[in-house]
Design a protein around this motif. Sequence first.
Motif, PDB file in Angstrom:
ATOM      1  N   LYS A 569     -20.259   4.132  -3.194  1.00 35.75           N
ATOM      2  CA  LYS A 569     -20.928   4.999  -4.117  1.00 35.75           C
ATOM      3  C   LYS A 569     -20.207   6.398  -3.976  1.00 35.75           C
ATOM      4  N   LYS A 570     -20.273   6.748  -2.672  1.00 35.43           N
ATOM      5  CA  LYS A 570     -19.737   8.125  -2.482  1.00 35.43           C
ATOM      6  C   LYS A 570     -18.422   8.140  -2.828  1.00 35.43           C
ATOM      7  N   ALA A 571     -17.564   7.116  -2.351  1.00 31.97           N
ATOM      8  CA  ALA A 571     -16.234   6.949  -2.189  1.00 31.97           C
ATOM      9  C   ALA A 571     -15.730   7.120  -4.085  1.00 31.97           C
ATOM     10  N   LEU A 610      -7.019   2.411   1.772  1.00 40.87           N
ATOM     11  CA  LEU A 610      -8.258   2.754   1.413  1.00 40.87           C
ATOM     12  C   LEU A 610      -9.099   3.682   2.638  1.00 40.87           C
ATOM     13  N   MET A 611      -8.886   3.313   3.671  1.00 40.62           N
ATOM     14  CA  MET A 611      -9.277   3.947   4.985  1.00 40.62           C
ATOM     15  C   MET A 611      -8.712   5.337   5.140  1.00 40.62           C
ATOM     16  N   THR A 612      -7.634   5.652   4.681  1.00 42.10           N
ATOM     17  CA  THR A 612      -6.814   6.838   4.800  1.00 42.10           C
ATOM     18  C   THR A 612      -7.104   7.585   3.526  1.00 42.10           C
ATOM     19  N   ARG A 613      -7.256   7.064   2.366  1.00 42.37           N
ATOM     20  CA  ARG A 613      -7.533   7.935   1.196  1.00 42.37           C
ATOM     21  C   ARG A 613      -8.919   8.363   1.052  1.00 42.37           C
ATOM     22  N   LEU A 614      -9.656   7.363   1.545  1.00 39.33           N
ATOM     23  CA  LEU A 614     -11.218   7.793   1.454  1.00 39.33           C
ATOM     24  C   LEU A 614     -11.721   8.322   2.694  1.00 39.33           C
ATOM     25  N   VAL A 617     -15.176   9.779   3.257  1.00 37.35           N
ATOM     26  CA  VAL A 617     -16.350   8.933   2.995  1.00 37.35           C
ATOM     27  C   VAL A 617     -16.575   7.681   3.696  1.00 37.35           C
ATOM     28  N   VAL A 618     -15.499   7.506   4.695  1.00 34.12           N
ATOM     29  CA  VAL A 618     -15.788   6.390   5.619  1.00 34.12           C
ATOM     30  C   VAL A 618     -17.058   6.439   6.539  1.00 34.12           C
TER      31      VAL A 618
END
Length: 712
Positions: A569-571, A610-614, A617-618
């Motif tokens: 959701k935060k992502a 995903l982990m990098t861009r987000l 919010v990880v």
Amino acid sequence: MKKSPLPVQNVQRSDKNVAGKEALVKLLRWHFGHADFRGKQLEAIQAVVSGRDCFCLMPTGGGKSICYQIPALAKPGIVLVVSPLIALMENQVMALKEKGIAAEYLSSTQATLVRNKIHEDLDSGKPSVRLLYVTPELIATKGFMLKLRKLHSRGLLNLIAIDEAHCISSWGHDFRPSYRQLSTLRDSLADVPVLALTATAAPKVQKDVIDSLSLRNPLVLKSSFNRPNIFYEVRYKDLIDNAYTDLGNLLKSCGSICAIIYCLERTTCDDLSVHLTSIGISSAAYHAGLNSKLRSTVLDDWLSSKKQVIVATVAFGMGIDKKDVRMVCHFNIPKSMESFYQESGRAGRDQLPSRSVLYYGVDDRKKMEFLLRNSENKKSQSSKKPTSDFEQIVKYCEGSGCRRKKILESFGEEFPAQQCKKTCDACKHPNQVAHSLEELMTTASRRHNPSRIFITSSNKVTNEGQYSEFWNRNEDGSNSDEEISDSDDANEAAKSLAGPKLSKKLGLDEKLVLLEQAEEKYYERNKQVKKSEKNAISEVLRESSKQRLLDELTRVLQQLASVKEIDSKKACEFLENECYRKYSKAGKSFYYSQIASTVRWLGTASRDDLMTRLSSVVSSGGREETRKEPLLVEHAENIEEEDDGKINTSESHVDETTQELVVSPSRSPINLPHVPSFSEFVNRRKMKLNTSADKSSEGFDDMKPAKIMKLQ
Ligand SMILES: Nc1ncnc2c1ncn2[C@@H]1O[C@H](COP(=O)(O)OP(=O)(O)OP(=O)(O)O)[C@@H](O)[C@H]1O
Ligand SMILES: [Mg+2]
């Protein structure tokens, strides 16, 4: 296989059982191999055999032909069948001859020798022909009417059957002026029963048919229009990357089925057919721009299943009786519910499960609205309202309720949605359809963007004749011509669009300029929303964008089994905010395309991406990490016009799979591309288009079909 003609010869007028069910069923079984009559067939046959007029309304594929074919076998004399298309007559006559039934058609396309032979037979004391198919144009000729009178005076005219009778009504979707001449039949051949057959449901058309043909106390038979074996579905072009690919995949997923694809434009038929062939689907284009020889080859190949898919304009289909059509697809929105019903009804005539798929696009809708409005202006004298007919089909596409209910209710038939039994996408996948419609709403801004409208001054793209089949044939002045008017008039489309203002002397370019002006005026008139309002990004739009991102991310995380690592959701709030921050000033279109592009990126991103861009919010064991500076991933789609050096290319690369420009995280600071204003964007796009139109060798012919569609 030919059957012995015995049952035909044996039935005499004096036979009291001629209209009895048993005798008629016997004929049906013997000649056609059907176990029993369907729906109202028997009632219609019994009425006309006993001399009563009948108006028979049956759905497409309902079996109307039997209603005049059986009387031809049950009583002596000739059944005269009036039919609107030569191809249709040829087809039926061939099928009847194969069954050993003496049927012929008369048309100027036949060799003189063949025609003379038929006339000789008619003039003989005892004609062998039982069913004679003719065009309405031939009926209108004095010579032929005289012949009919003679046949009648000798008691040899059994019945007059008017197939596709809705063609007589200017309210119908397929009005043919030549059908009007049929009103004289009643005066000239007063006591011959008349059977009018149609699948057109509109009550005003029904009344018009009955009045125009002066039917006397007719037995009016109406069947339900429901086609329970057809599954109805709408796909939204604006929500899929490439409609060509989508359709190709859809057809492939169905195996080697027989299908019809309807397109508005001839060029789309050609392009789409090329595309389907290139991916291994055997297909051919069919439209009035092809010469008649080619058309009949294409038709034969498709009828004999040599070709699997026919990609056609509406010039194709009326009366074509191919039983095993498993899918009818409308690649562009049809002009009315009636047209849609008729065309989609060509699927599943064998009553087996079949599919109707309509590809709905906002641009297509605008294009059709424009065409209809022009045709309406042109016919300002008439009270006919093509645009209001069109609204019904738009509601069918843009509404979330049962599709089947919408079709039937538009014909005045009540239909509780529960009876659909999940045989339409809206009943089968209500959430999915509702979600698609929500997404579609967010693209509404595009509907006010005139730059996406189809008319272009590129001769390569615009072919004057390409819409010819779209129009009713009520402009056809050649009603003395015995030929069927499914021929092509290259100037018809341009004439129809611009009405009387376009002189025949004008060249194509001049006509196009006028058409463009007319189009601009149209949009000028319809500008209801102020520019600032139009561009504003509402909270509703933002929320729905977040939802769209969330859906995609949830799906991706499930696939990657990384559900717990990211607070989705935060992502999504983060991703949406990123789009909003960068593009809110540029306007809705930019914002929306950035969201769309982010959704696409999500669909192809790896876990690491995903982990990098987000990273901000990880979650880590349920705890949120401190927010890091987000990595910048700019999408090539949005900055393709902007490669003015602000991004240091040595620090970035285009990801080949996602087609996105990925800027290396280790180099900073990174300058964002200059965000152009909306008008800057449009002007640049126009300039680009003009340049490519000028370079004839690099014109639209060389572009991929999907690209052409976007630009039209
Ligand atoms: N009683 C019956 N039993 C089984 N099949 C039938 C029966 N009557 C007709 N059919 C079949 O139904 C199919 C459709 O028939 P037909 O072409 O007459 O339909 P139609 O009502 O004229 O359709 P359209 O409006 O599209 O012209 C044909 O293949 C025909 O053989
Ligand atoms: Mg028919």
